[in-house]
Write a protein that holds these residues in place. Structure first.
Motif, short mmCIF file in Angstrom:
data_model
loop_
_atom_site.label_atom_id
_atom_site.label_comp_id
_atom_site.label_asym_id
_atom_site.label_seq_id
_atom_site.Cartn_x
_atom_site.Cartn_y
_atom_site.Cartn_z
N TYR A 63 35.23 41.65 23.15
CA TYR A 63 36.03 40.57 23.73
C TYR A 63 36.64 41.03 25.05
CZ TYR A 63 35.62 38.15 19.29
OH TYR A 63 35.12 37.52 18.18
N LEU A 64 36.72 40.10 26.01
CA LEU A 64 37.35 40.38 27.29
C LEU A 64 38.74 39.76 27.30
CD1 LEU A 64 34.11 39.87 27.82
CD2 LEU A 64 34.80 39.91 30.21
N SER A 65 39.72 40.52 27.76
CA SER A 65 41.08 40.02 27.88
C SER A 65 41.84 40.98 28.78
CB SER A 65 41.76 39.97 26.50
OG SER A 65 43.12 39.58 26.62
N THR A 66 42.84 40.47 29.48
CA THR A 66 43.67 41.34 30.29
C THR A 66 44.29 42.42 29.41
OG1 THR A 66 44.17 39.49 31.75
CG2 THR A 66 45.61 41.40 31.91
N VAL A 185 49.52 32.07 33.26
CA VAL A 185 48.10 31.80 33.03
C VAL A 185 47.26 32.75 33.87
CG1 VAL A 185 46.24 30.09 33.29
CG2 VAL A 185 48.51 29.37 32.49
N VAL A 186 46.35 33.46 33.21
CA VAL A 186 45.39 34.31 33.92
C VAL A 186 44.33 33.39 34.53
CG1 VAL A 186 43.66 36.14 33.68
CG2 VAL A 186 45.80 36.25 32.36
N GLN A 187 44.05 33.56 35.81
CA GLN A 187 43.14 32.65 36.53
C GLN A 187 41.87 32.35 35.73
OE1 GLN A 187 43.65 31.02 39.48
NE2 GLN A 187 41.73 30.01 39.04
N PRO A 188 41.66 31.10 35.35
CA PRO A 188 40.46 30.75 34.58
C PRO A 188 39.21 30.81 35.45
CG PRO A 188 42.19 29.08 34.37
CD PRO A 188 42.55 29.93 35.54
N ARG A 189 38.09 31.21 34.86
CA ARG A 189 36.82 31.23 35.57
C ARG A 189 35.69 31.00 34.57
NH1 ARG A 189 34.56 36.39 34.98
NH2 ARG A 189 35.98 37.94 34.11
N SER A 244 30.07 37.21 32.28
CA SER A 244 31.50 37.27 31.93
C SER A 244 32.20 38.43 32.62
CB SER A 244 31.65 37.39 30.41
OG SER A 244 31.15 36.23 29.76
N TYR A 245 31.41 39.44 33.00
CA TYR A 245 31.96 40.63 33.66
C TYR A 245 31.79 40.56 35.18
CZ TYR A 245 31.93 42.62 28.94
OH TYR A 245 32.14 42.84 27.61
N TRP A 246 30.98 39.64 35.64
CA TRP A 246 30.63 39.56 37.06
C TRP A 246 31.76 38.94 37.89
CZ3 TRP A 246 29.93 35.29 40.36
CH2 TRP A 246 29.34 35.59 41.60
N THR A 369 37.98 36.15 25.64
CA THR A 369 36.61 35.63 25.75
C THR A 369 35.65 36.57 25.04
OG1 THR A 369 37.17 34.74 27.93
CG2 THR A 369 34.84 34.86 27.35
N GLY A 370 34.91 36.03 24.09
CA GLY A 370 33.97 36.85 23.34
C GLY A 370 32.59 36.87 23.97
N TRP A 371 31.78 37.80 23.49
CA TRP A 371 30.38 37.84 23.90
C TRP A 371 29.67 36.58 23.42
CZ3 TRP A 371 28.15 43.38 22.54
CH2 TRP A 371 28.77 44.33 23.36
N LEU A 372 28.47 36.38 23.93
CA LEU A 372 27.59 35.32 23.46
C LEU A 372 27.13 35.66 22.03
CD1 LEU A 372 25.87 32.81 24.52
CD2 LEU A 372 24.05 34.48 24.90
#
Length: 391
Positions: A63-66, A185-189, A244-246, A369-372
């Motif tokens: 998972y991605l998170s700050t 809020v962390v900038q959404p993308r 997601s990492y780009w 945000t999780g992986w696919l």
């Protein structure tokens, strides 16, 4: 006169419905609100209509998170096995497709029906079809106006997701509400999204529809799955994962022949010097792609006429072929949203806002945000469970 509940859940998606069912079955009087005409719209289109509802290999590092530690508590307390037990209790047949991904044998409709039945068991009121007009906080709690009605509760759960797939009605409502009540809020993308290539890569964009297995890398992230060339750039599972990492300006590299041993081109030259490089590459790649690569490498003719130095250089390039995307296909094509409500303002145990008692945020609305492959559904279940137990 405002209707009174113990909790109001905004969003009838995976996280919202699951949370409501948990709380309702604990004896709480719960209302779920959603502007869509029917609940679970994004669930219904997920996994090609079969809902990739979890992943056996769920782990915090996927998972991605700050704050990468935030997910640990919820994920440990509600696991893929827990959700699978629920699926099996409803007699829903399932199968493992690949890489731990679990799908319904039948339809995603079965998951939505299961979630609604769980809500019914807890006498949860689910109201769809009216937009949220306003949300206010007073002495009696949070008051939500919707349609010609309003409801008040001491607890409010933000489960409205992110802005990915706007054609499904997705919006940034979660972020507006978070800011209204003092949360950052962390900038959404866009995440899990196809990447676009500049005009200088037209040779590859002309390969639209060609797919091959690669190892795609961006920074420290690496995924071995299929990559798909599109008329706009790159897609396929491997590319969606690294997207997601780009970040703009980053290079995405692809190992186009990941099973080849070092020196394989020179070995091929010794064994069959009269074979063309294009023909050798086409043994492990789609023919159109092999031709495009040879054209870009500037190497034609027989292997025997190519120097070992040229073959070593070609081999190195094929193992780390660089692409510099000029963007992505945006929220319209993104499966999920990266960023969101900052976890620094939430309890990792209950999902409650530290500075706004009674306010909770779960699912895709949060900066997780999780992986696919079912990971984001598992976060919806785990975060929904955490909040549902705490309400």
């Amino acid at each position: 006169m405002s209707e009174v509940y113990d909790a109001i859940v905004l969003g009838a998606g995976a996280a919202g419905l699951f949370c409501a069912g948990i709380a309702g079955q604990r004896g709480k009087r719960v209302l779920v609100l959603d502007h869509a005409e029917k609940p679970g719209k994004k669930i219904l289109i997920s996994g090609g209509g079969r809902c990739n509802f979890t992943n056996r290999d769920t782990a915090p590092e996927r998972y991605l998170s700050t704050n990468p530690h935030f997910v640990k508590s919820a994920l440990s307390r509600y696991t893929p096995r827990d959700f699978l037990d629920l699926v099996e209790a409803y007699g829903i047949a399932w199968h493992e497709k690949t890489l731990g991904q679990l799908f319904c044998d039948g339809s995603a409709k079965q998951i939505v029906a299961m979630l609604l039945e769980e809500c019914a068991k807890g006498d949860v009121a689910v109201h769809c079809g009216d937009a949220i007009a306003s949300v206010a906080r007073g002495e009696e709690g949070y008051t939500v106006a919707f349609g010609a009605r309003s409801a008040t509760a001491p607890a409010l759960v933000i489960a409205t997701g992110g802005p990915s797939i706007p054609k499904m009605g997705a919006s940034g409502l979660a972020y507006d509400l978070a800011r209204q009540f003092g949360l950052k809020v962390v900038q959404p993308r866009p995440a899990l999204v196809p990447l676009t290539l500049p005009g200088s890569e037209a040779l590859f964009r002309e390969l639209s529809g060609v797919s091959t297995e690669v190892v795609a890398r961006c920074g420290k992230a690496a995924f071995r799955e299929a990559a798909l060339f599109t008329h706009r750039g790159l897609s396929g599972p491997a590319i969606l994962q690294v997207s997601s990492y780009w970040q703009r300006g980053d290079t995405v590299t692809t190992d186009l022949l990941p099973d080849r041993e070092p020196g394989w081109l020179k070995a091929a030259k010794r064994e069959r010097p009269r074979s063309a490089l294009r023909k050798v590459l086409a043994e492990g790649l789609p023919e159109r792609l092999a031709e495009a690569l040879c054209e870009r490498l500037g190497l034609g003719g027989e292997l025997g006429n190519l120097s070992d130095k040229a073959l070593d250089a070609a081999e190195a390039r094929l193992a780390c072929w660089p692409f510099v995307p000029d963007g992505s296909e945006g929220f319209a094509k993104a499966e999920v949203t990266a960023g969101g409500i900052d976890t620094a303002g939430l309890s990792s145990k209950t999902m409650e806002a530290r500075k706004a008692p009674g306010l909770y945020a779960i699912g895709e609305a949060v900066d997780v945000t999780g992986w696919l492959g079912g990971y984001n559904f598992q976060w919806a279940w785990a975060s929904g469970f955490a909040a549902g137990q705490a309400l």
